[in-house]
Motif scaffolding. Structure first.
Motif, PDB file in Angstrom:
ATOM      1  N   PRO A 159      68.471 -38.402 -95.389  1.00  0.00           N
ATOM      2  CA  PRO A 159      68.756 -39.742 -94.849  1.00  0.00           C
ATOM      3  C   PRO A 159      70.090 -40.299 -95.326  1.00  0.00           C
ATOM      4  O   PRO A 159      70.810 -40.949 -94.556  1.00  0.00           O
ATOM      5  CB  PRO A 159      67.573 -40.581 -95.351  1.00  0.00           C
ATOM      6  N   ARG A 199      72.834 -38.748 -93.314  1.00  0.00           N
ATOM      7  CA  ARG A 199      72.956 -39.347 -91.977  1.00  0.00           C
ATOM      8  C   ARG A 199      73.623 -40.716 -92.061  1.00  0.00           C
ATOM      9  O   ARG A 199      74.362 -41.096 -91.144  1.00  0.00           O
ATOM     10  CB  ARG A 199      71.576 -39.457 -91.324  1.00  0.00           C
ATOM     11  N   VAL A 206      71.942 -34.067 -88.639  1.00  0.00           N
ATOM     12  CA  VAL A 206      71.368 -34.671 -87.432  1.00  0.00           C
ATOM     13  C   VAL A 206      70.676 -33.556 -86.661  1.00  0.00           C
ATOM     14  O   VAL A 206      71.334 -32.696 -86.064  1.00  0.00           O
ATOM     15  CB  VAL A 206      72.455 -35.338 -86.570  1.00  0.00           C
ATOM     16  N   GLN A 245      67.475 -38.748 -83.601  1.00  0.00           N
ATOM     17  CA  GLN A 245      68.359 -39.075 -84.724  1.00  0.00           C
ATOM     18  C   GLN A 245      69.789 -39.304 -84.248  1.00  0.00           C
ATOM     19  O   GLN A 245      70.478 -40.221 -84.728  1.00  0.00           O
ATOM     20  CB  GLN A 245      68.323 -37.950 -85.760  1.00  0.00           C
ATOM     21  N   GLU A 260      69.945 -42.700 -82.573  1.00  0.00           N
ATOM     22  CA  GLU A 260      69.881 -43.805 -83.538  1.00  0.00           C
ATOM     23  C   GLU A 260      71.261 -44.136 -84.080  1.00  0.00           C
ATOM     24  O   GLU A 260      71.562 -45.294 -84.379  1.00  0.00           O
ATOM     25  CB  GLU A 260      68.919 -43.447 -84.671  1.00  0.00           C
TER      26      GLU A 260
END
Length: 267
Positions: A107, A110, A147, A152, A155
């Motif tokens: 996370p 990202r 990703v 994802q 987003e």
């Protein structure tokens, strides 16, 4: 599929020098080509731009920008945007990068990617270049692309105007994900499908897996259904065939190009 939408990604026939690739595209009536930065730079960006322009070929994408979790990403990506603009393509494909050195936090990776795209997107937009986030299969999450799903990618993309940031729908990377069809519809409704790429999934994958993309119709993916799904989502642009395949690269490139075009027409 409609032959007018066919684009050959340069990596599929990487054994062909750029002038030969362009000449064979003209001979076969292939209207589009997706280019890669390394061979374009080797040939010369301006010379490559003149070559494809004189041949009246559409450069459907330039690959690749990204790797935002590495040092020096900003300078390299600004250069990639400039190269895309010089080549006359409106789409720069992003392979976003994996985990930063020493990290195990996907996370957080990202989040770094999203922040970097936020820096790059206005620069690209001013030059008429769209950023296309390509989600890669989860097996690449650690080193190439954190990703992994179209959700994802969306987003991140949805934080920015659609004319600046969208996504790549690549069958090789997304075919396994049961949530992908809904994400394709979501991307299409927002005008965020900036590129559609075809490749098949063959079993068993070769050692190293990176170069295992199968010729269309030789593997497990229902490519016809994927094409219909993306078209239903409203995408009517070029469709690239991008194959990383050692067995194709040792063959005659012109033969592979012609074979790929025929396989595309059968989808």
């Amino acid at each position: 599929m409609n032959p007018d939408r066919f684009s050959i990604n340069q990596m599929t026939v990487k054994q062909l020098p750029l002038p030969e690739l362009v000449a064979h595209c003209v001979r076969l009536g292939v209207p589009g080509v997706g280019l890669w930065r390394e061979p374009v730079r080797e040939y010369g960006v301006e010379a490559a731009a003149a070559l494809v322009r004189d041949a009246e070929l559409t450069v459907t994408t330039l690959c690749r920008g990204g790797f935002f979790t590495r040092e020096g990403w900003e300078e390299d990506n600004r250069a990639a945007v400039d190269e895309a603009a010089a080549l006359g393509t409106d789409t720069l494909v992003l392979v976003s990068g994996g985990l930063p050195p020493g990290s195990r936090d996907l996370p957080a990776a990202r989040a770094l990617i999203a922040d970097a795209i936020g820096v790059l997107a206005p620069y690209a937009g001013e030059r008429g270049v769209r950023l296309a986030i390509e989600p890669l299969h989860p097996m690449y999450a650690s080193d190439r692309c954190a990703v992994s799903t179209l959700d994802q990618a969306l987003e991140i993309a949805e934080r920015f105007p659609a004319e600046q940031v969208g996504v790549v729908v690549d069958t090789y990377h997304l075919w396994w994900d049961e949530r992908a069809p809904a994400a394709v519809a979501r991307a299409g409704a927002a005008g965020r499908i900036h590129s559609f790429q075809l490749a098949d999934w063959t079993t068993p994958l070769p050692a190293g897996v990176l170069n295992g993309r199968g010729q269309l119709g030789t593997g497990a993916i229902d490519l016809t259904s994927w094409a219909a799904l993306v078209e239903k989502a409203g995408y009517t642009g070029p469709v690239e065939v991008e194959l990383f395949n050692d067995t194709l690269w040792v063959r005659d490139g012109a033969e592979v190009l012609e074979e790929t075009r025929e396989a595309f027409l059968a989808v």
